[in-house]
Write a protein that holds these residues in place. Structure first.
Motif, PDB file in Angstrom:
ATOM      1  N   LEU A   1      -7.087  19.212  10.133  1.00  0.00           N
ATOM      2  CA  LEU A   1      -8.476  19.678   9.644  1.00  0.00           C
ATOM      3  C   LEU A   1      -9.480  18.769   9.625  1.00  0.00           C
ATOM      4  O   LEU A   1     -10.720  19.223   9.216  1.00  0.00           O
ATOM      5  N   HIS A   2      -9.287  17.456  10.083  1.00  0.00           N
ATOM      6  CA  HIS A   2     -10.407  16.456   9.906  1.00  0.00           C
ATOM      7  C   HIS A   2     -10.551  15.889  11.306  1.00  0.00           C
ATOM      8  O   HIS A   2      -9.591  15.646  11.853  1.00  0.00           O
ATOM      9  N   LYS A   3     -12.087  15.459  11.613  1.00  0.00           N
ATOM     10  CA  LYS A   3     -12.085  14.822  12.790  1.00  0.00           C
ATOM     11  C   LYS A   3     -13.193  14.100  12.196  1.00  0.00           C
ATOM     12  O   LYS A   3     -13.840  14.181  11.376  1.00  0.00           O
ATOM     13  N   GLY A   4     -13.299  12.719  12.957  1.00  0.00           N
ATOM     14  CA  GLY A   4     -14.115  11.575  12.338  1.00  0.00           C
ATOM     15  C   GLY A   4     -13.475  10.694  11.706  1.00  0.00           C
ATOM     16  O   GLY A   4     -12.078  10.584  11.541  1.00  0.00           O
ATOM     17  N   PRO A   5     -14.171   9.624  10.832  1.00  0.00           N
ATOM     18  CA  PRO A   5     -13.517   8.698  10.425  1.00  0.00           C
ATOM     19  C   PRO A   5     -12.413   9.096   9.159  1.00  0.00           C
ATOM     20  O   PRO A   5     -11.427   8.384   9.204  1.00  0.00           O
ATOM     21  N   LYS A   6     -12.952  10.176   8.575  1.00  0.00           N
ATOM     22  CA  LYS A   6     -11.959  10.599   7.554  1.00  0.00           C
ATOM     23  C   LYS A   6     -10.737  11.124   8.098  1.00  0.00           C
ATOM     24  O   LYS A   6      -9.694  11.487   7.346  1.00  0.00           O
ATOM     25  N   ALA A   7     -10.379  11.335   9.468  1.00  0.00           N
ATOM     26  CA  ALA A   7      -9.334  11.919   9.965  1.00  0.00           C
ATOM     27  C   ALA A   7      -8.189  10.694   9.841  1.00  0.00           C
ATOM     28  O   ALA A   7      -7.051  11.099   9.961  1.00  0.00           O
TER      29      ALA A   7
ATOM     30  N   VAL B   1     -18.782   8.198  -9.219  1.00  0.00           N
ATOM     31  CA  VAL B   1     -19.077   8.216  -7.780  1.00  0.00           C
ATOM     32  C   VAL B   1     -17.796   8.627  -6.887  1.00  0.00           C
ATOM     33  O   VAL B   1     -16.769   8.478  -7.323  1.00  0.00           O
ATOM     34  N   ASN B   2     -18.242   9.822  -6.164  1.00  0.00           N
ATOM     35  CA  ASN B   2     -17.312  10.408  -5.247  1.00  0.00           C
ATOM     36  C   ASN B   2     -17.826   9.947  -3.683  1.00  0.00           C
ATOM     37  O   ASN B   2     -18.838  10.805  -3.151  1.00  0.00           O
ATOM     38  N   ILE B   3     -17.443   8.926  -3.135  1.00  0.00           N
ATOM     39  CA  ILE B   3     -17.848   8.792  -1.605  1.00  0.00           C
ATOM     40  C   ILE B   3     -16.593   8.436  -0.840  1.00  0.00           C
ATOM     41  O   ILE B   3     -15.433   8.176  -1.521  1.00  0.00           O
ATOM     42  N   ALA B   4     -16.915   8.310   0.460  1.00  0.00           N
ATOM     43  CA  ALA B   4     -15.604   8.266   1.431  1.00  0.00           C
ATOM     44  C   ALA B   4     -15.118   6.838   1.195  1.00  0.00           C
ATOM     45  O   ALA B   4     -15.610   6.088   0.606  1.00  0.00           O
ATOM     46  N   SER B   5     -13.713   7.099   1.406  1.00  0.00           N
ATOM     47  CA  SER B   5     -13.029   5.712   1.487  1.00  0.00           C
ATOM     48  C   SER B   5     -13.621   4.662   2.276  1.00  0.00           C
ATOM     49  O   SER B   5     -14.204   4.787   3.020  1.00  0.00           O
ATOM     50  N   THR B   6     -13.812   3.591   1.662  1.00  0.00           N
ATOM     51  CA  THR B   6     -14.532   2.503   2.119  1.00  0.00           C
ATOM     52  C   THR B   6     -13.728   1.202   1.839  1.00  0.00           C
ATOM     53  O   THR B   6     -12.613   1.055   1.554  1.00  0.00           O
ATOM     54  N   THR B   7     -14.446  -0.010   2.009  1.00  0.00           N
ATOM     55  CA  THR B   7     -13.760  -1.360   2.179  1.00  0.00           C
ATOM     56  C   THR B   7     -13.619  -1.893   0.683  1.00  0.00           C
ATOM     57  O   THR B   7     -14.527  -1.545  -0.314  1.00  0.00           O
ATOM     58  N   THR B   8     -12.725  -2.866   0.279  1.00  0.00           N
ATOM     59  CA  THR B   8     -12.742  -3.726  -0.975  1.00  0.00           C
ATOM     60  C   THR B   8     -14.070  -4.234  -1.244  1.00  0.00           C
ATOM     61  O   THR B   8     -14.406  -4.279  -2.362  1.00  0.00           O
ATOM     62  N   GLU B   9     -14.792  -4.870  -0.193  1.00  0.00           N
ATOM     63  CA  GLU B   9     -16.233  -5.148  -0.637  1.00  0.00           C
ATOM     64  C   GLU B   9     -17.213  -4.338  -1.192  1.00  0.00           C
ATOM     65  O   GLU B   9     -17.880  -4.623  -1.929  1.00  0.00           O
ATOM     66  N   ASN B  10     -17.128  -3.373  -0.466  1.00  0.00           N
ATOM     67  CA  ASN B  10     -17.999  -2.198  -0.927  1.00  0.00           C
ATOM     68  C   ASN B  10     -17.723  -1.529  -2.052  1.00  0.00           C
ATOM     69  O   ASN B  10     -18.565  -1.362  -3.094  1.00  0.00           O
TER      70      ASN B  10
ATOM     71  N   ASN C   1      -4.072   7.264   6.493  1.00  0.00           N
ATOM     72  CA  ASN C   1      -3.640   5.957   5.802  1.00  0.00           C
ATOM     73  C   ASN C   1      -4.890   5.496   5.116  1.00  0.00           C
ATOM     74  O   ASN C   1      -4.551   5.135   3.968  1.00  0.00           O
ATOM     75  N   ARG C   2      -6.138   5.446   5.637  1.00  0.00           N
ATOM     76  CA  ARG C   2      -7.386   5.104   5.201  1.00  0.00           C
ATOM     77  C   ARG C   2      -7.717   5.986   3.862  1.00  0.00           C
ATOM     78  O   ARG C   2      -8.089   5.128   2.769  1.00  0.00           O
ATOM     79  N   GLN C   3      -7.339   7.199   4.014  1.00  0.00           N
ATOM     80  CA  GLN C   3      -7.952   7.909   2.761  1.00  0.00           C
ATOM     81  C   GLN C   3      -6.638   7.696   1.687  1.00  0.00           C
ATOM     82  O   GLN C   3      -7.227   7.512   0.454  1.00  0.00           O
TER      83      GLN C   3
ATOM     84  N   MET D   1       0.962  -1.126  -0.233  1.00  0.00           N
ATOM     85  CA  MET D   1      -0.152  -0.046   0.026  1.00  0.00           C
ATOM     86  C   MET D   1       0.820   1.211   0.146  1.00  0.00           C
ATOM     87  O   MET D   1       1.977   1.411   0.534  1.00  0.00           O
ATOM     88  N   TYR D   2       0.318   2.414  -0.352  1.00  0.00           N
ATOM     89  CA  TYR D   2       1.140   3.495  -0.701  1.00  0.00           C
ATOM     90  C   TYR D   2       1.433   4.121   0.477  1.00  0.00           C
ATOM     91  O   TYR D   2       0.330   4.325   1.415  1.00  0.00           O
ATOM     92  N   ALA D   3       2.777   4.664   0.685  1.00  0.00           N
ATOM     93  CA  ALA D   3       3.051   5.417   1.995  1.00  0.00           C
ATOM     94  C   ALA D   3       3.800   6.737   1.415  1.00  0.00           C
ATOM     95  O   ALA D   3       4.691   6.630   0.624  1.00  0.00           O
ATOM     96  N   HIS D   4       3.138   7.696   1.766  1.00  0.00           N
ATOM     97  CA  HIS D   4       3.745   9.079   1.254  1.00  0.00           C
ATOM     98  C   HIS D   4       4.963   9.564   1.783  1.00  0.00           C
ATOM     99  O   HIS D   4       4.946   9.458   2.884  1.00  0.00           O
TER     100      HIS D   4
END
Length: 453
Positions: A199-205, A163-172, A208-210, A1-4
């Protein structure tokens, strides 16, 4: 997986400086071979300040864009499904602290109604937008895609749903693929980790998920993806180089670079008090568009109605190949005046935007042929990188613009459009393809629709 690798990006920036005449000429000549640029060369171009050097940069960017994509501009519109969101992003009008916002989630009936309004405008391609919330399940998104594809109004229909939706699982992501998604679009927002986490709070914070979302989508079979950042959150030079590094990694690791790169700038929104620490001037904005075009010549580039008509006009002439038009940024926005996710700057109707494009000598396109012809991922990259995509894109753009002129245009626009079509037909190099395009134009005049190569 990508590591910036932020350290590498900062080192490249620190070593870069504005080019002299000789160095600029050398880099631009390389770029005009349509093979892209290294990060150090892109960083050098980002240091340009003189108007003379900027004009040379813009000229080269248009040359590269025109050789690969021609003068066509693909049009789309966003469709917001729900503004329910559990995230608290400082720059977004849908942030969960916004208690004044009367939240709305569209029903399937309302989704079909919104799709019908977009179809009546003449749109054929839309981008679904939705907040991250338990109410907004992946099954809801998939049902919405099905509802949109099933909506017909006269001879019109939506032929591609991106589609522009939040980062999700491979199954989704697999579910989205099965539902018939076009391009999956997700922005990193900012590649600067400290800024991102502040600048982010919540799951989007979860940084690495993003940043690994595109790889999960790719694993699920979605090989058509779009990337971008929100300019203004951090130093635009850092963001551009980071975006290019990420794109190059995806191409080297998975064999497919991004189909699209988006370049949104921060815009105010109701209840948003965030003020960008790194505002991007119009001059720097146009410069970064040109640098991305030269660095990733195969990628489609998207500009939205966040930008005003004048800056969009200039951007069309230096690298942009896709644009939204007549956009609304709230659920149900095409039938109501609800506050949106952000303030738009180009409030023209679709017809007004098309008038402007024709006046510039651009070819408007409503084409969706590549996705439905399985020209995605490596197949699309092969055509784009060899410069052969325009042999398909120009005829398909002509055919879809002809449909629009007959079905939706006012007399003035139809006259302008027919003039553009006449000029574009003469640019088709293959005589057999030209003759077949002319035959299909006559079929469209007789009532046939959705003809494409």
């Amino acid at each position: 997986m990508y590591a910036h690798n932020e350290k590498k990006i900062n080192e490249v920036l620190a070593d870069s400086k504005a080019p002299d005449d000789g160095e600029l000429e050398k880099i631009l000549k390389k770029a005009e071979r349509n093979k892209g640029l290294g990060l150090d060369e892109s960083a050098t171009l980002l240091r340009i300040r003189s108007k003379r050097h900027l004009n040379s940069l813009f000229k080269s960017a248009w040359k590269v864009k025109n050789e690969i994509y021609g003068n066509r501009l693909v049009l789309f519109a966003p469709l917001y499904l729900s503004d329910y969101c559990v995230n608290d992003c400082e720059y977004c009008g849908f942030h969960c602290r916004n208690k004044k916002l009367k939240r709305k989630k569209l029903s399937m009936r309302e989704i079909r109604e919104q799709a019908s309004l977009l179809i009546r405008m003449g749109h054929k391609r839309i981008l679904l937008e939705i907040g991250e919330h338990p109410e907004n399940s992946i099954d809801y998104v998939c049902d919405a895609i099905k509802a949109i594809y099933g909506t017909k109004v006269g001879k019109g229909e939506i032929r591609r749903v991106n589609v522009n939706i939040a980062s999700t699982t491979t199954e989704n992501y697999r579910k989205l693929k099965k539902a018939g998604i076009g391009t999956y679009q997700l922005f990193q927002e900012t590649y600067h980790r400290e800024t991102y986490e502040r600048l982010h709070k919540g799951p989007k914070a979860d940084y690495n998920r993003q940043i690994t979302a595109h790889e999960r989508a790719f694993k699920a079979g979605i090989d058509d993806y779009g990337m971008g950042v929100l300019f203004g959150l951090y130093d635009y030079r850092f963001e551009v180089l980071s975006l290019l590094a990420h794109a190059k990694y995806m191409e080297e690791k998975h064999g497919v670079g991004p189909h699209t790169i988006s370049v949104p700038r921060f815009r105010p929104a109701p209840s948003v008090v965030f003020c960008p620490e790194y505002p991007v001037s119009d001059s720097d904005f146009l410069k970064l568009i040109a640098v991305i075009r030269l660095s990733l010549p195969y990628a489609g580039m998207i500009i939205s109605t966040r930008e005003g008509p004048e800056i969009r006009k200039k951007a069309f002439e230096i690298g942009i190949s896709q644009t939204s038009a007549a956009s609304k940024t709230s659920p149900g926005g095409y039938s109501s005046g609800c506050a949106g996710q952000f303030e738009i700057s180009d409030e023209r109707t679709l017809e007004e935007v098309l008038h402007g494009m024709c006046g510039q000598g651009m070819l408007p396109s409503f084409c969706t042929a590549c996705y439905r012809s399985k020209r995605t991922g490596k197949a699309f990259m092969k055509l784009a990188k060899t410069g052969n995509i325009h042999h398909l894109c120009r005829p398909n753009a002509i055919l879809t613009f002809k449909e629009f002129l007959i079905d939706y245009a006012n007399p003035k626009l139809r006259k302008e459009g027919e003039r553009i079509i006449g000029k574009e037909i003469e640019k088709i190099e293959d005589n057999d393809r030209k003759l077949e395009t002319q035959n299909r134009l006559r079929s469209i005049e007789k009532g046939q629709r959705d003809l494409f190569f």
